[in-house]
Design a protein around this motif. Structure first.
Motif, PDB file in Angstrom:
ATOM      1  N   GLN A 121      -7.273  11.212  -2.489  1.00  0.00           N
ATOM      2  CA  GLN A 121      -7.627  10.689  -1.159  1.00  0.00           C
ATOM      3  C   GLN A 121      -8.598   9.515  -1.279  1.00  0.00           C
ATOM      4  N   ALA A 122      -9.601   9.689  -2.125  1.00  0.00           N
ATOM      5  CA  ALA A 122     -10.588   8.622  -2.298  1.00  0.00           C
ATOM      6  C   ALA A 122      -9.928   7.365  -2.868  1.00  0.00           C
ATOM      7  N   VAL A 123      -9.067   7.561  -3.873  1.00  0.00           N
ATOM      8  CA  VAL A 123      -8.378   6.418  -4.464  1.00  0.00           C
ATOM      9  C   VAL A 123      -7.496   5.740  -3.422  1.00  0.00           C
ATOM     10  N   THR A 124      -6.812   6.542  -2.626  1.00  0.00           N
ATOM     11  CA  THR A 124      -5.914   6.002  -1.611  1.00  0.00           C
ATOM     12  C   THR A 124      -6.690   5.138  -0.609  1.00  0.00           C
ATOM     13  N   LEU A 125      -7.800   5.670  -0.168  1.00  0.00           N
ATOM     14  CA  LEU A 125      -8.624   4.922   0.779  1.00  0.00           C
ATOM     15  C   LEU A 125      -9.031   3.580   0.187  1.00  0.00           C
ATOM     16  N   GLY A 126      -9.462   3.618  -1.056  1.00  0.00           N
ATOM     17  CA  GLY A 126      -9.877   2.382  -1.713  1.00  0.00           C
ATOM     18  C   GLY A 126      -8.742   1.382  -1.825  1.00  0.00           C
ATOM     19  N   LEU A 127      -7.568   1.870  -2.203  1.00  0.00           N
ATOM     20  CA  LEU A 127      -6.426   0.965  -2.375  1.00  0.00           C
ATOM     21  C   LEU A 127      -5.994   0.387  -1.036  1.00  0.00           C
ATOM     22  N   LEU A 128      -5.975   1.222   0.004  1.00  0.00           N
ATOM     23  CA  LEU A 128      -5.553   0.728   1.314  1.00  0.00           C
ATOM     24  C   LEU A 128      -6.562  -0.298   1.848  1.00  0.00           C
ATOM     25  N   THR A 129      -7.829  -0.059   1.550  1.00  0.00           N
ATOM     26  CA  THR A 129      -8.846  -1.042   1.951  1.00  0.00           C
ATOM     27  C   THR A 129      -8.595  -2.377   1.253  1.00  0.00           C
ATOM     28  N   ASP A 130      -8.355  -2.305  -0.030  1.00  0.00           N
ATOM     29  CA  ASP A 130      -8.081  -3.543  -0.769  1.00  0.00           C
ATOM     30  C   ASP A 130      -6.846  -4.255  -0.220  1.00  0.00           C
ATOM     31  N   LEU A 131      -5.831  -3.470   0.097  1.00  0.00           N
ATOM     32  CA  LEU A 131      -4.607  -4.075   0.648  1.00  0.00           C
ATOM     33  C   LEU A 131      -4.916  -4.770   1.956  1.00  0.00           C
ATOM     34  N   SER A 132      -5.722  -4.099   2.796  1.00  0.00           N
ATOM     35  CA  SER A 132      -6.018  -4.677   4.109  1.00  0.00           C
ATOM     36  C   SER A 132      -6.871  -5.926   3.963  1.00  0.00           C
ATOM     37  N   GLN A 133      -7.502  -6.078   2.823  1.00  0.00           N
ATOM     38  CA  GLN A 133      -8.299  -7.286   2.592  1.00  0.00           C
ATOM     39  C   GLN A 133      -7.485  -8.357   1.864  1.00  0.00           C
ATOM     40  N   GLY A 134      -6.190  -8.131   1.770  1.00  0.00           N
ATOM     41  CA  GLY A 134      -5.332  -9.177   1.229  1.00  0.00           C
ATOM     42  C   GLY A 134      -5.194  -9.203  -0.287  1.00  0.00           C
ATOM     43  N   LYS A 135      -5.805  -8.223  -0.965  1.00  0.00           N
ATOM     44  CA  LYS A 135      -5.658  -8.195  -2.439  1.00  0.00           C
ATOM     45  C   LYS A 135      -4.336  -7.509  -2.787  1.00  0.00           C
ATOM     46  N   VAL A 136      -3.257  -8.156  -2.458  1.00  0.00           N
ATOM     47  CA  VAL A 136      -1.966  -7.477  -2.505  1.00  0.00           C
ATOM     48  C   VAL A 136      -1.445  -7.268  -3.927  1.00  0.00           C
ATOM     49  N   ASN A 137      -1.352  -8.360  -4.683  1.00  0.00           N
ATOM     50  CA  ASN A 137      -0.760  -8.237  -6.019  1.00  0.00           C
ATOM     51  C   ASN A 137      -1.546  -7.279  -6.905  1.00  0.00           C
ATOM     52  N   ALA A 138      -2.863  -7.428  -6.890  1.00  0.00           N
ATOM     53  CA  ALA A 138      -3.688  -6.597  -7.774  1.00  0.00           C
ATOM     54  C   ALA A 138      -3.614  -5.130  -7.367  1.00  0.00           C
ATOM     55  N   THR A 139      -3.567  -4.881  -6.069  1.00  0.00           N
ATOM     56  CA  THR A 139      -3.584  -3.492  -5.607  1.00  0.00           C
ATOM     57  C   THR A 139      -2.257  -2.794  -5.866  1.00  0.00           C
ATOM     58  N   LEU A 140      -1.185  -3.537  -5.723  1.00  0.00           N
ATOM     59  CA  LEU A 140       0.130  -2.922  -5.917  1.00  0.00           C
ATOM     60  C   LEU A 140       0.556  -2.869  -7.389  1.00  0.00           C
ATOM     61  N   ALA A 141      -0.223  -3.536  -8.240  1.00  0.00           N
ATOM     62  CA  ALA A 141       0.219  -3.706  -9.631  1.00  0.00           C
ATOM     63  C   ALA A 141       0.474  -2.361 -10.326  1.00  0.00           C
ATOM     64  N   ASN A 142      -0.372  -1.393 -10.071  1.00  0.00           N
ATOM     65  CA  ASN A 142      -0.227  -0.110 -10.760  1.00  0.00           C
ATOM     66  C   ASN A 142       0.377   0.966  -9.857  1.00  0.00           C
ATOM     67  N   SER A 143       1.266   0.526  -8.982  1.00  0.00           N
ATOM     68  CA  SER A 143       1.852   1.459  -8.014  1.00  0.00           C
ATOM     69  C   SER A 143       2.613   2.598  -8.700  1.00  0.00           C
ATOM     70  N   ALA A 144       3.163   2.341  -9.872  1.00  0.00           N
ATOM     71  CA  ALA A 144       3.900   3.408 -10.570  1.00  0.00           C
ATOM     72  C   ALA A 144       2.951   4.542 -10.953  1.00  0.00           C
ATOM     73  N   LEU A 145       1.728   4.193 -11.334  1.00  0.00           N
ATOM     74  CA  LEU A 145       0.744   5.219 -11.694  1.00  0.00           C
ATOM     75  C   LEU A 145       0.329   5.996 -10.444  1.00  0.00           C
ATOM     76  N   TYR A 146       0.170   5.255  -9.356  1.00  0.00           N
ATOM     77  CA  TYR A 146      -0.191   5.922  -8.109  1.00  0.00           C
ATOM     78  C   TYR A 146       0.896   6.920  -7.721  1.00  0.00           C
ATOM     79  N   MET A 147       2.140   6.480  -7.822  1.00  0.00           N
ATOM     80  CA  MET A 147       3.243   7.361  -7.415  1.00  0.00           C
ATOM     81  C   MET A 147       3.290   8.610  -8.291  1.00  0.00           C
ATOM     82  N   LYS A 148       2.948   8.469  -9.554  1.00  0.00           N
ATOM     83  CA  LYS A 148       2.968   9.661 -10.405  1.00  0.00           C
ATOM     84  C   LYS A 148       1.927  10.672  -9.920  1.00  0.00           C
ATOM     85  N   ALA A 149       0.711  10.193  -9.675  1.00  0.00           N
ATOM     86  CA  ALA A 149      -0.362  11.099  -9.239  1.00  0.00           C
ATOM     87  C   ALA A 149      -0.037  11.703  -7.874  1.00  0.00           C
TER      88      ALA A 149
END
Lengths: 600, 600
Positions: B500-528
């Motif tokens: 949950q904490a990681v998700t909040l952080g990632l969504l915050t980064d996304l909302s701030q426009g850090k799109v490429n960097a935030t989505l870069a490790n999406s495969a790891l996120y999906m595993k967890a």
């Protein structure tokens, strides 16, 4: 043109920047060699592999050997390839000049052979098996056996196999049922059935020399009652000419998921009561002879797994550079041109992972070959002994790690090619299928992990393990000279420290007789141990890359940066993950062990 | 006789102990159903799958469709199997009684269909694709289109496909080049080339209805300019009779690694300028229509991956029980009889892992089907809305998790059979090859992870995610009633809290426009994320098993103990491992993202 078999820049890095191949030329045995002769041998190997091996790799897969009139029929391309290999002298690359060999260090013969394994694993198997069988006869055969069987193998006229597995006994060789009765003339008559014998029949050589495990009438039960026999397909007369066909019958061929070009045979020995065999070495000591061959074979299998991984990595890398598809997440406008898929983060991840797995285990395989050289030609008895101890310890990793992780690499290569990767119009799915054999043959993954934890760690009073720990510490110490490597060194140190503690605990439990419980999670132990070893090799590569960068060679800067990035990936993304396995081992978790058959 | 398709005890556990299928009969739509009618449908499915589908699974693989005179030729066993399927009504299992259907809940139709997916993935694909295409026309087609195309599909006379991919555009559908020009009669003329179209030609039905993505002349660039068309193989006259052959040419067949029995076709639309198509839905809105079909398809693909895993698990389990080999480490005496390999700890590990993967994702797939029922027949609009939100969020996991982990399960099934598993004489290698398609089609693994992290999490203001967190918390709370489940509950709670904490952080980064960097490790996120979901489902199963044990039904005790052990394995061996991925995500590690093409 891009390279398809392996990166020759990376091979040169390994030989001359990491493993100091040139130092070997200081040894008397290799005094006539130089970097030039090494490079010439490699260049020849690459040319022959590209010209004769690679072109029929797919055809081998699509036209697996057929059983016709009691014999195996191969596609016509295999023989010219093998002949070119023989003619160039690679069958005897490591053998004495006097015996018609190139007298190359094993490091170099392995590096040469890697090209063939990458180009065509199936066709490369025939000489590979022959080399192993020839070495075995060389080490344990009588002079007469060498004259009669080894010499024609060296000349490439006879090929070899190793015949161990039976329908009911694979991993458990103590249960083999093949029997050998002494005959009046000092030879033996064998009777039994063997399966999964690679290269058990083919039309590539005048004769096939099977090295067969069987039991003598007075054999003690178990592994201490197994003897080794030479059983030729055709008997050989005293003058070396071929005699009668021996009583060895090709009962059938297995149809495999991959590696289809290599015949996998069922052989019946002595169906007509007249199968002639010759004892190799002492009675009942066949398994230890065979194990010497298997240890070499395991290094070769490991390198084979690496090279299939390498071929897939290079193919998917090239594809990713050339295939345009989609746009980066922050520039989704459809008006812009698509980017090549290597720009997508997840594709980069799959390529970098492949690079880390493939080049990490390529380094380990060559390091093992270098160690083998030290066992043979090391400067002192101490050096040779230590090399032997360390190589013994590392062998299960050299075999199993690439079999697991370069298989994963192949799976990622398929994924990068997407739907195309799933079709047989592209080569990557075959690499995966071929590689899937490697965690099975020459001792399954499970057997390797038992060998590591249950045998190798404690062997020679733990001398191999102590050496390994010292070598890793030494690499970590040298890494301290490079501040940029701190973040790479630390995770390795942390893993190794904890691994040492876990190892001590497990060995203590073993010594107290808690055998089943301690060995139960050996697969997890092997994963953590293997990652520590590969992590160490990557740190070593990173040091060399940092040194290379320091020399300011502009042309090589990209190469070294790639090395550093792959080292970073492995040491910071993969190595820390092993604490998970160590935690399970620390608490002696019996979730799997305590599962019962009736609960499934 | 042991079961080969799935464990019917486990299916009953899912339906009646975990997912409360009987509660569905309280709903008006299912009022005429009962546990008896459900079980009858399942029993019929099992019988037909065993009798008509399973027997030609290997033959499908060995005799892939041939291209002859412009058409695809299949082995003769496919049509009787599909006909039996149609005759029993499974094509319309979920459709209204009035429309000739069984009016079953999707939970049940999915449970029925699972048998066919396990028995023969390739043959099951033809009706699977047809069901998806029919649903799409039902939802978005005009009355006339329904009359002309849907009705014959429901009757099983016409089959369907979905035609999206083009040679240069797979994941990136915005770049498709197929064009549709309006014709005077209100229809369209299409021109373009499609590849990898499953079921694109076959002799199983009178007609094939292709649902084709193409662009109108005035289409805006990108995904918002894609329209959907019905393009029949044969035109259909007003009276429903077949007219002329449409200008759709079978250009060729792809030869795949697995799943060979399903034709994978290259189709040329309009080579002769006369390919007639009919617009479905509104212009330029084809992709959102197609996505509805793809969402259903993704659940089906996930279940397909589960069922291949299931078939392999059951086969390797049976093999392990029957195959004697070796002795336990603490009783190596060769005089003792060999044990069955299920006694070996590492084999138990591979079986328990398979059970955890297969039964965990089987539960999730059925849970998703149950949710789908709630979206359609939930008691209130709120229930339906919430079900929709949650299902949307879970869809990438339902599709991708079994595609990854049941593939691993298949790999372990091969390993358990050893050399035999590597041969085509045993079925497990085919399961692996068939399953390897699943991480690729219907949106690759990478695409699923971007969908999850970049779209689904934040959708509807995060409503789906909030629900999921609440449901997991609820399960954890109920688990507290069982002290024995404490050790299973805690790792899940710890993972979910950090996730949950990681998700909040990632969504915050996304909302701030850090799109490429935030989505870069999406495969790891999906595993967890996926492990948290499956961990939740295992805790839910563990609670039910504990309750079942409490009822003291002796006959079922083994079954429930197995459930608890698999839950223990998953929650204590697998779930804690995900902290590794979360740590990488927390530090926004760019080891992969910062790699450059020229460094490889």
């Amino acid at each position: 043109m891009s390279e398809t078999l392996l990166s020759s820049r990376n091979l040169a890095f390994e030989l001359y920047e990491v493993l100091d191949a040139e130092a070997l030329t200081q040894r008397e045995r290799f005094a006539e060699h130089s970097r030039e002769t090494f490079d010439a041998a490699i260049s020849t190997a690459r040319n022959i592999a590209e010209k004769y091996f690679a072109p029929h790799n797919r055809k081998n897969d699509e036209n697996e050997p057929r059983y016709e009139n009691g014999a195996a029929v191969l596609i016509p391309e295999v023989k010219p390839a093998v002949d070119a290999f023989l003619e160039a002298g690679f069958l005897n690359a490591a053998r004495d000049f006097d015996a018609g060999g190139m007298q190359l260090p094993t490091l170099l013969s392995q590096a040469c052979f890697a090209h063939f394994q990458s180009a065509n694993a199936a066709t490369a198997s025939y000489p590979f098996l022959t080399m192993g069988a020839a070495n075995l006869i060389e080490n344990f055969g009588t002079e007469e056996q060498k004259q009669r069987f080894l010499q024609p193998m060296i000349e490439g006229r006879f090929f070899g196999t190793m015949a161990l597995t039976e329908p009911h006994a694979g991993s458990s060789l103590s249960d083999i049922r093949t029997r050998a009765e002494p005959a009046a003339d000092g030879s033996y008559r064998l009777r039994g059935n063997k399966i999964f014998i690679s290269g058990g029949d083919h039309p590539l050589s005048e004769n096939i020399v099977h090295l067969v495990l069987a039991k003598l009438p007075d054999a003690p039960a178990g592994v201490k009652g197994i003897s080794l026999f030479i059983v030729p397909k055709f008997l050989v007369n005293d003058d070396g000419s071929l005699g009668e066909r021996n009583d060895v019958i090709l009962a059938g061929l297995f149809h495999k998921m991959g590696w289809r070009g290599t015949t996998s045979t069922a052989l019946n020995f002595g169906d007509n009561g007249n199968c002639v065999g010759y004892l190799v070495g002492k009675p009942h000591q066949g398994l230890s002879c065979m194990f010497q061959m298997m240890n070499e074979a395991r290094i070769g299998v490991g390198m084979g797994a690496v090279m299939l991984g390498y071929a897939g990595y290079l193919y998917s890398l090239e594809y990713a550079r050339e295939r345009p598809q989609g746009r980066l997440p922050d520039s989704k406008s459809p008006d812009g041109a698509p980017v090549s898929i290597i720009q997508h983060a997840d594709v980069k991840r799959m390529l970098l992972t492949q690079k880390a797995y493939v080049e990490g285990s390529f380094d380990l395989g060559l390091y093992a070959a270098r160690l083998f050289d030290d066992t043979q030609t090391g400067e002192s008895e101490d050096v040779r002994k230590h090399a032997h101890e360390l190589l013994d310890l590392l062998t299960p990793i050299v075999k199993s790690w690439p079999s697991e992780f370069c298989l994963k690499a192949n799976e990622m290569a398929i994924q990068i090619l997407g739907g195309h990767g799933y079709t047989r119009e592209y080569p990557v799915e075959q690499y995966y299928r071929d590689n899937r054999l490697n965690p099975i043959h020459e001792g399954t993954h499970g057997i390797q992990s038992l060998d590591l934890l249950g045998r190798k760690l404690a062997q020679n009073g733990g001398a191999g393990l102590k050496q390994l720990i010292r070598l890793i510490a030494d690499t970590c110490e040298r890494a301290q000279a490079h501040e940029l490597l701190t973040a790479l060194r630390q995770p390795l140190e942390q893993l190794v420290a904890r691994l040492q503690a876990v190892t001590l605990g497990l060995l203590t439990d073993l010594s107290q007789g808690k055998v089943n419980a301690t060995l139960a999670n050996s697969a997890l132990y092997m994963k953590a141990f293997g990652h520590a070893v590969i992590g160490w090799r990557w740190l070593e590569q990173a040091i060399r890359a940092q040194e290379g960068l320091g020399k300011g060679n502009e042309a090589d800067a990209d190469f070294y940066k790639g090395k550093l990035q792959a080292a970073r990936y492995f040491l910071t993304w993969e190595v820390p993950g092993c604490h998970h396995e160590l935690a399970i081992l620390e608490r002696r978790d019996d979730a799997c062990l305590s599962m019962r058959s009736e609960w499934f």
